[in-house]
Design a protein around this motif. Structure first.
Motif, PDB file in Angstrom:
ATOM      1  N   ALA A  99      26.718  26.902  -3.509  1.00  0.00           N
ATOM      2  CA  ALA A  99      26.824  25.508  -3.048  1.00  0.00           C
ATOM      3  C   ALA A  99      25.497  24.923  -2.585  1.00  0.00           C
ATOM      4  N   ASN A 152      42.024  31.395  -5.909  1.00  0.00           N
ATOM      5  CA  ASN A 152      40.577  31.386  -6.212  1.00  0.00           C
ATOM      6  C   ASN A 152      40.027  32.777  -6.482  1.00  0.00           C
ATOM      7  N   LEU A 186      29.742  36.910   2.315  1.00  0.00           N
ATOM      8  CA  LEU A 186      30.497  35.805   1.737  1.00  0.00           C
ATOM      9  C   LEU A 186      29.860  34.461   2.062  1.00  0.00           C
ATOM     10  N   VAL A 187      29.245  34.358   3.238  1.00  0.00           N
ATOM     11  CA  VAL A 187      28.519  33.125   3.578  1.00  0.00           C
ATOM     12  C   VAL A 187      27.297  32.998   2.676  1.00  0.00           C
ATOM     13  N   GLN A 245      27.020  34.222  -0.268  1.00  0.00           N
ATOM     14  CA  GLN A 245      27.530  33.886  -1.594  1.00  0.00           C
ATOM     15  C   GLN A 245      27.810  32.389  -1.706  1.00  0.00           C
ATOM     16  N   HIS A 246      28.363  31.801  -0.640  1.00  0.00           N
ATOM     17  CA  HIS A 246      28.626  30.360  -0.636  1.00  0.00           C
ATOM     18  C   HIS A 246      27.307  29.575  -0.655  1.00  0.00           C
ATOM     19  N   GLN A 247      26.325  30.060   0.098  1.00  0.00           N
ATOM     20  CA  GLN A 247      25.020  29.386   0.112  1.00  0.00           C
ATOM     21  C   GLN A 247      24.334  29.501  -1.247  1.00  0.00           C
ATOM     22  N   ARG A 261      43.419  28.215  -0.886  1.00  0.00           N
ATOM     23  CA  ARG A 261      42.871  29.370  -1.591  1.00  0.00           C
ATOM     24  C   ARG A 261      43.809  29.856  -2.704  1.00  0.00           C
TER      25      ARG A 261
END
Length: 313
Positions: free
Chosen positions: A251, A20, A243-244, A246-248, A46
């Motif tokens: 997503a 990824n 990174l969290v 970025q995910h929020q 990953r």
């Protein structure tokens, strides 16, 4: 990711991390290969998000010292249980394995050249914009620092965006790249770097953290101070659990929750508390000078690097 550092980053047969967050040309090499020899890897999601699709039409040779890992996530064509040194030694004993791969290497080198041109264009754009930026480009910083480090230095990356920037941009020659895979243990870098420095005080050791992961184990600065461990620490600070966040962003459509760290802690005050030297890097123009000062400092030193929270890994 866990194989980074096994061979020098600039070796002609190194095509980068896959998966990824891997290099485009590394993934193309894997996807277009006729045979994959996978040594000590567990086919994690990953690296192989769709193992059946990636491995379709290929011969997969899976080597691992633990038989439970073989076939757990992807069925190998040829399973080999054993220590890598022993297995590869057996491979090399067969003269008929010496085959000409020059055509395939030419194809892969073409892919890598395309990827390098894309990277250079991105860096050129970042440099063109730097006069309007009040932050440091983390990719340019990681590359510049790793190139300035000793040939046999140990680069210890934490978990999060700092880890992905490090994986993609750090240049490892004859040293080691260490990081936490699997569960992704935030706070890994500082105590790991301290352990390396205690075991090998002759080596240059640098821990690279995000401001979230750093706060997981920053109490180990006390241990460093007590035992006189001269490790060096970089904190790529963007004020978020990056990174969290970025995910929020991707997503959850920017519905951010408990990821804003604010401006604390004040790292200059923290280093005073532990008698460490402190460097604050705020712009791209000062990268080389700050890195030189950081690496040549004979004391324990922490460098805070201001990073734009909107820069993605």
């Amino acid at each position: 990711m866990m194989g980074l550092g096994v061979m020098p980053t600039e070796h002609p047969l190194f095509y980068g991390m896959v998966g990824n967050n891997g290099q485009l040309y590394g993934n193309r090499a894997m996807n277009e290969a006729d045979m994959i020899i996978m040594a000590g890897a567990r086919v994690a999601d990953r690296s192989f998000s769709q193992p059946d699709l990636i491995l379709s039409g290929k011969v997969l040779v899976h080597i691992d010292v633990d038989p439970a890992e073989i076939g757990k996530n992807a069925g190998p064509t040829i399973p080999l249980v054993g220590d890598l040194k022993s297995v590869f030694g057996s491979f090399l004993a067969h003269e008929d394995l010496k085959i000409d791969c020059s055509d395939w290497r030419e194809v892969l080198n073409g892919y890598r050249l395309q990827g390098e041109k894309r990277r250079q264009a991105t860096e050129k754009l970042a440099l063109a914009l730097k006069t309007r930026m009040k932050w440091v480009d983390p990719r340019a910083f990681v590359r510049a620092m790793s190139l300035a480090m000793d040939d046999n230095a140990v680069y210890v990356a934490d978990v999060g965006q700092n880890q992905l920037w490090s994986c993609a941009n750090a240049v490892i020659r004859n040293g080691r790249f260490m990081t936490s895979g699997g569960m992704g243990t935030m706070g890994y870098a500082l105590p790991a770097a301290m352990g390396v420095k205690i075991a090998r005080p002759d080596l240059q050791v640098v821990a690279v953290c995000g401001d979230g992961g750093f706060q997981m184990t920053m109490m180990e600065l006390a241990t460093m101070r007590y035992y006189g461990v001269q490790a060096k620490v970089v904190v790529l600070k963007n004020g978020w659990l990056g990174l969290v966040r970025q995910h929020q962003h991707f997503a959850y459509h920017d519905r951010f929750s408990v990821t804003d760290l604010g401006d604390c802690p004040h790292l200059d005050m923290l280093t005073k508390a532990y008698d460490m030297d402190f460097i604050h890097l705020t712009d791209n123009d000062s990268i080389d000078a700050a890195v030189k000062q950081f690496l040549e400092d004979e004391n324990s030193v922490l460098m805070e690097v201001d990073v734009d929270p909107n820069v993605l890994a």
